[in-house]
Write a protein that holds these residues in place. Sequence first.
Motif: not given
Length: 214
Positions: A186-214
Amino acid sequence: EVSRNIIGLNLDQSVPLPNQYSGMVVDSSSYNIIGLDQADCGNTISGNKYSGIVLMNGSTRNSLFNNFIGTDYNHTAQLGNNVDGIQIYGGAHDNWIGTPFSGNHIKFNTLTGIFLQDSNRNYISGNSFEGNGELAIDLAPGGITGVSMNDPLDADSGPNEMQNFPELFFADGPSPLRVAGILNSVPDTTFTVEFFESDALDSTKYGEGKRFIG
């Protein structure tokens, strides 16, 4: 306040003792605190025949912090609930599922980690997802599950307004860690994007997110 309970497992959290439905249901109820926003104060809710936690029928401003949903307190045992980790539907809104410092461990559930249908403004942050059978977070309008593809300027509506997901096209690391991508929303809106890491690629290729990075 509901904290420090074992729901669906034996005392040492090694064997399922399943409830016939979900571990916990919040129905038309508000301002419940399920797990505290401090260490060692969450609940273990695993091994149940339906979902771990259900928020339904207009339930609002409930908080879920530091819970182990589908696993044990060491968050390693595969003791998932038989449907979803958390279900949010029936107009449940403005609930708070985790923080960057007090996320829930939502793992090894048969279907999704968090399933949202017909519910808006539910804040989901800092949670750890691993080994769930389907998506970590599924925005499922009308109960239609699976990846909901992005749309230009995020004009569609539905659970959590069908928020578009960030698309990453570069990652390099580990020192320094560099990530590049884009969020089309949505234009002109502030968002927070969170980053995660995982040990393996999820079967959907849209990830899960095992460890929160920041």
